[in-house]
Design a protein around this motif. Structure first.
Motif, PDB file in Angstrom:
ATOM      1  N   THR A   1      96.027 112.510  41.422  1.00  0.00           N
ATOM      2  CA  THR A   1      97.053 112.306  42.432  1.00  0.00           C
ATOM      3  C   THR A   1      96.397 112.235  43.799  1.00  0.00           C
ATOM      4  O   THR A   1      95.300 112.752  43.999  1.00  0.00           O
ATOM      5  N   GLU A   2      97.112 111.632  44.738  1.00  0.00           N
ATOM      6  CA  GLU A   2      96.573 111.480  46.078  1.00  0.00           C
ATOM      7  C   GLU A   2      96.791 112.732  46.933  1.00  0.00           C
ATOM      8  O   GLU A   2      96.574 112.706  48.141  1.00  0.00           O
ATOM      9  N   THR A   3      97.225 113.806  46.302  1.00  0.00           N
ATOM     10  CA  THR A   3      97.302 115.095  47.011  1.00  0.00           C
ATOM     11  C   THR A   3      96.158 116.012  46.612  1.00  0.00           C
ATOM     12  O   THR A   3      96.000 117.077  47.194  1.00  0.00           O
ATOM     13  N   ASP A   4      95.370 115.590  45.624  1.00  0.00           N
ATOM     14  CA  ASP A   4      94.354 116.480  45.076  1.00  0.00           C
ATOM     15  C   ASP A   4      93.042 116.346  45.839  1.00  0.00           C
ATOM     16  O   ASP A   4      92.048 115.796  45.341  1.00  0.00           O
ATOM     17  N   VAL A   5      93.056 116.877  47.049  1.00  0.00           N
ATOM     18  CA  VAL A   5      91.874 116.779  47.909  1.00  0.00           C
ATOM     19  C   VAL A   5      90.696 117.529  47.295  1.00  0.00           C
ATOM     20  O   VAL A   5      89.558 117.046  47.298  1.00  0.00           O
ATOM     21  N   GLU A   6      90.965 118.712  46.749  1.00  0.00           N
ATOM     22  CA  GLU A   6      89.878 119.528  46.188  1.00  0.00           C
ATOM     23  C   GLU A   6      89.180 118.795  45.044  1.00  0.00           C
ATOM     24  O   GLU A   6      87.948 118.804  44.960  1.00  0.00           O
ATOM     25  N   GLU A   7      89.970 118.161  44.177  1.00  0.00           N
ATOM     26  CA  GLU A   7      89.366 117.427  43.071  1.00  0.00           C
ATOM     27  C   GLU A   7      88.516 116.271  43.589  1.00  0.00           C
ATOM     28  O   GLU A   7      87.428 115.997  43.072  1.00  0.00           O
ATOM     29  N   GLN A   8      89.006 115.591  44.621  1.00  0.00           N
ATOM     30  CA  GLN A   8      88.214 114.487  45.160  1.00  0.00           C
ATOM     31  C   GLN A   8      86.913 114.996  45.772  1.00  0.00           C
ATOM     32  O   GLN A   8      85.855 114.374  45.627  1.00  0.00           O
ATOM     33  N   ILE A   9      86.980 116.125  46.461  1.00  0.00           N
ATOM     34  CA  ILE A   9      85.758 116.707  47.034  1.00  0.00           C
ATOM     35  C   ILE A   9      84.766 117.062  45.927  1.00  0.00           C
ATOM     36  O   ILE A   9      83.552 116.843  46.057  1.00  0.00           O
ATOM     37  N   ASN A  10      85.269 117.602  44.815  1.00  0.00           N
ATOM     38  CA  ASN A  10      84.379 117.903  43.681  1.00  0.00           C
ATOM     39  C   ASN A  10      83.720 116.637  43.152  1.00  0.00           C
ATOM     40  O   ASN A  10      82.538 116.644  42.781  1.00  0.00           O
ATOM     41  N   MET A  11      84.502 115.550  43.103  1.00  0.00           N
ATOM     42  CA  MET A  11      83.935 114.283  42.627  1.00  0.00           C
ATOM     43  C   MET A  11      82.849 113.783  43.568  1.00  0.00           C
ATOM     44  O   MET A  11      81.805 113.284  43.131  1.00  0.00           O
ATOM     45  N   LEU A  12      83.098 113.920  44.857  1.00  0.00           N
ATOM     46  CA  LEU A  12      82.095 113.475  45.825  1.00  0.00           C
ATOM     47  C   LEU A  12      80.824 114.312  45.701  1.00  0.00           C
ATOM     48  O   LEU A  12      79.705 113.783  45.754  1.00  0.00           O
ATOM     49  N   GLN A  13      81.000 115.613  45.520  1.00  0.00           N
ATOM     50  CA  GLN A  13      79.847 116.496  45.370  1.00  0.00           C
ATOM     51  C   GLN A  13      79.020 116.109  44.142  1.00  0.00           C
ATOM     52  O   GLN A  13      77.788 116.065  44.194  1.00  0.00           O
TER      53      GLN A  13
ATOM     54  N   ASP B   1     103.918 109.915  46.066  1.00  0.00           N
ATOM     55  CA  ASP B   1     104.489 110.105  44.734  1.00  0.00           C
ATOM     56  C   ASP B   1     105.870 109.450  44.676  1.00  0.00           C
ATOM     57  O   ASP B   1     106.718 109.685  45.542  1.00  0.00           O
ATOM     58  N   GLN B   2     106.114 108.659  43.629  1.00  0.00           N
ATOM     59  CA  GLN B   2     107.363 107.904  43.542  1.00  0.00           C
ATOM     60  C   GLN B   2     108.579 108.822  43.466  1.00  0.00           C
ATOM     61  O   GLN B   2     109.576 108.608  44.168  1.00  0.00           O
ATOM     62  N   ASN B   3     108.515 109.831  42.603  1.00  0.00           N
ATOM     63  CA  ASN B   3     109.685 110.696  42.429  1.00  0.00           C
ATOM     64  C   ASN B   3     109.962 111.526  43.679  1.00  0.00           C
ATOM     65  O   ASN B   3     111.121 111.686  44.087  1.00  0.00           O
TER      66      ASN B   3
END
Length: 325
Positions: A77-89, A205-207
């Motif tokens: 999701t586009e709210t998951d900043v922490e997950e994206q940071i983990n991916m960048l790391q 998010d659509q909903n």
């Protein structure tokens, strides 16, 4: 007679991770290092759930064909900043030849970007910029100009008067801020008889965006128009208006061009939208990364362009090239 609308711009799961590699033989190469001959470019996007990102990925694959090995991933999701940071790391830990990054939060990645710089890994920002001078360039739509174009069309469609609501995807990314501010600033400067409600944020998010829209319509039964600032926001606005039984009573203007929006424009539920050039964005981020790897200078920003499309011009060849289903 078709009315030709516009242009602008110069250039023109629960999936947690979307991973794709592209090399000379077309095989995946996401284990972090390329095929030993071609440069390896790690791409971390904002997500994978929207057709927009799938189109960016397609463009990156096309741009990398025979020139680079790539991986393309993003959070669920586009709210998951922490997950994206983990991916960048994780991407930095693989020591790629270059990184392309579309930030969910324009400030959250600063420490990791400094780490990439210390490892001499060139960074290319795309879609959204970051509050940092480390990326060598930003490959994106001119989001403020595109939002201003959406505002101009909204004003024209509602006769330059009435109340307009905004459902924005977030207030942390550069694109969210620019698409909100560009819309507001154009209205303030050019449409004194239009009242703008405070922006509401639906996380793309659509909903969530649909529920926000229904709440806005309940509180503002005479609303003239609603603007949705990305694919998820716009589809949510469409759903909210339909579930409120107000099709045809509220002008909807959106951003992006997934199948649900195309259907809504063709049926008349949505008046029109801004479409970016996601395939071109993917191609140009690869081109910029390859130039950076080769030590070539890059412009501070690379504008990938945008178009306004509606029922009158949706079949035009240049629009068909820019929309995605």
């Amino acid at each position: 007679m078709r009315r030709r609308t516009l242009l602008i711009g110069t250039a023109a799961g629960a999936v947690t991770v979307g991973l794709v590699g592209c090399s000379e033989d077309g095989e995946a190469g996401g284990d972090g290092g390329g095929d030993g001959e071609l440069p390896y470019i790690a791409i971390v996007s904002k997500g994978f759930q929207h057709q927009f990102w799938q189109a960016v990925k397609t463009g990156a694959e096309q741009g990398a064909e025979g020139k680079a090995t790539i991986t393309f991933e993003g959070p669920a999701t586009e709210t998951d900043v922490e997950e994206q940071i983990n991916m960048l790391q994780t991407a930095i830990a693989k020591s790629p030849d270059a990184i392309a990054f579309a930030a969910l939060d324009s400030r959250a990645a600063e420490g990791l970007l400094q780490q990439a710089q210390s490892q001499d890994i060139p960074v290319i920002a795309f879609d959204s910029g970051v509050d940092s001078d480390i990326p060598l360039t930003t490959v994106s739509t001119d989001n403020k100009a595109a939002a201003a174009a959406a505002a101009e069309h909204m004003a024209e469609l509602i006769g330059n008067e009435g109340t307009v609501a905004m459902v924005v995807h977030d207030q942390t990314s550069g694109s969210g801020q620019q698409r909100r501010d560009g819309f507001i600033e154009w209205m303030e400067e050019n449409a004194p008889d239009i009242e703008l409600l405070e922006p509401q944020y639906g996380d793309g998010d659509q909903n969530t965006s649909a529920n926000i829209t229904k709440s806005i319509l309940t509180s503002n039964p005479d609303l003239a128009g609603i603007y949705g600032s990305n694919e998820g926001s716009a589809i949510g606005v469409i759903k909210g208006v339909q579930e409120s039984g107000m099709e045809g009573e509220v002008v909807i203007v959106g951003f992006d061009s997934g199948q649900a929006q195309i259907d809504a424009i063709e049926s008349g539920v949505m008046a029109g939208a801004i479409t970016q050039n996601p395939v071109g964005m993917g191609e140009q981020l690869i081109e910029a990364a390859l130039k950076a790897i080769n030590g070539e200078e890059l412009e501070e920003a690379i504008d990938t362009g945008f178009f306004w499309y509606d029922a009158d011009n949706i079949d035009d060849p240049e629009i068909q090239e820019a929309i995605y289903e």
